[in-house]
Write a protein that holds these residues in place. Structure first.
Motif, PDB file in Angstrom:
ATOM      1  N   TYR B  42      -1.011  -6.975   1.405  1.00  0.00           N
ATOM      2  CA  TYR B  42       0.439  -6.918   1.492  1.00  0.00           C
ATOM      3  C   TYR B  42       0.886  -7.378   2.870  1.00  0.00           C
ATOM      4  N   GLN B  44       4.129  -6.897   5.516  1.00  0.00           N
ATOM      5  CA  GLN B  44       5.318  -6.082   5.771  1.00  0.00           C
ATOM      6  C   GLN B  44       6.020  -6.564   7.032  1.00  0.00           C
ATOM      7  N   GLN B  48      11.496  -3.851   6.097  1.00  0.00           N
ATOM      8  CA  GLN B  48      11.305  -4.238   4.701  1.00  0.00           C
ATOM      9  C   GLN B  48      10.135  -3.466   4.087  1.00  0.00           C
ATOM     10  N   PRO B  49      10.159  -3.323   2.761  1.00  0.00           N
ATOM     11  CA  PRO B  49       8.968  -2.744   2.107  1.00  0.00           C
ATOM     12  C   PRO B  49       7.828  -3.742   2.114  1.00  0.00           C
ATOM     13  N   PRO B  50       6.622  -3.283   1.877  1.00  0.00           N
ATOM     14  CA  PRO B  50       5.498  -4.220   1.747  1.00  0.00           C
ATOM     15  C   PRO B  50       5.741  -5.206   0.611  1.00  0.00           C
ATOM     16  N   LEU B  52       3.655  -7.897  -1.913  1.00  0.00           N
ATOM     17  CA  LEU B  52       2.339  -8.272  -2.425  1.00  0.00           C
ATOM     18  C   LEU B  52       2.072  -9.747  -2.168  1.00  0.00           C
ATOM     19  N   TYR B  93      -1.577  -5.467   5.427  1.00  0.00           N
ATOM     20  CA  TYR B  93      -2.377  -4.329   4.986  1.00  0.00           C
ATOM     21  C   TYR B  93      -3.274  -4.736   3.822  1.00  0.00           C
ATOM     22  N   GLN B 106      -5.467   0.198   8.060  1.00  0.00           N
ATOM     23  CA  GLN B 106      -4.507   0.692   9.059  1.00  0.00           C
ATOM     24  C   GLN B 106      -3.463  -0.347   9.435  1.00  0.00           C
TER      25      GLN B 106
END
Lengths: 116, 113
Positions: B42, B44, B48-50, B52, B93, B106
């Protein structure tokens, strides 16, 4: 339009509970599990649990068991995550995410601030 | 629980150069019924949200530029950005979707040098 829309920001006192909602649209609500993932300020992603919207089954991370309750209302295509016993460590952005094995669709996030 | 470890924690790359992010899982995430590795990446960006990018270790999500490539199997995976663009500045991530509890690396912060 396929989307997950979450409820707005909340400010809570330590010891209180918070309930965050996530409304699905544009797809069959009962066809996909929904997960909750949180992100503390400046930190990474932490998985909290999932709910099966079809039958209401849930599974949560061990560290949240006893404190988190996930429910759904199929009539309005909405899932809820309630977290009790809040502490300052629970200050975070809370996301819902659709499960297609991986997470292909995320809500915009709901900020929960815990402060006295 | 499967522990996901990314390296490096951050990297700075010149525009147009290659960026490589590694992710190691504490146990295999190979999903035999599908003959695929249960590893997603992902992106990010701030506020903003992650988003895909990659799933099943190497499948690119619709709409993701082909400069993003996922590779690896078993316990060792890599996300490569072949030619860094300014809009790629973000935190990346990895995520294992093999088993519950779901776990994430992490994060790796990518910046422009």
């Amino acid at each position: 339009q396929v989307q997950l829309v979450q409820s707005g920001a909340e400010v809570k006192k330590p010891g209180a509970s918070v309930k965050v909602s996530c409304k699905a649209s544009g797809y069959t609500f009962t066809g996909y599990y929904l997960h909750w993932v949180r992100q503390a300020p400046g930190q990474g992603l932490e998985w909290m649990g999932w709910i099966n919207p079809r039958n209401g089954d849930t599974n949560s991370a061990q560290r949240f068991q006893g404190r988190v309750t996930m429910t759904r209302d199929t009539s309005i295509s909405t899932v809820y995550m309630e977290l009790s016993g809040l502490t300052s460590d629970d200050t975070a952005l809370y996301y819902c995410a659709r499960d297609v094995y991986y997470f292909d669709l995320w809500g915009q996030g709901s900020l929960v601030t815990v402060s006295s | 629980d499967i522990v996901m470890t990314q390296s490096p924690d951050s990297l700075a790359v010149s525009l147009g150069e290659r960026a490589t992010i590694n992710c190691k899982s504490s146990q295999s995430v190979f999903y035999s019924p599908f003959n695929k590795n249960s590893l997603a990446w992902y992106q990010q960006k701030p506020g903003q949200p992650p988003k895909l990018l990659i799933y099943w270790a190497s499948a690119r999500q619709s709409g993701v530029p082909d400069r993003f490539t996922g590779s690896g199997s078993g316990t060792d995976f890599t996300l490569t950005i072949s030619s860094l663009q300014a809009e790629d500045v973000a935190v990346y991530y990895c995520h294992q979707h093999y088993t519950t509890p779901r776990t994430f690396g992490q994060g790796t912060r990518v910046e422009v040098k």
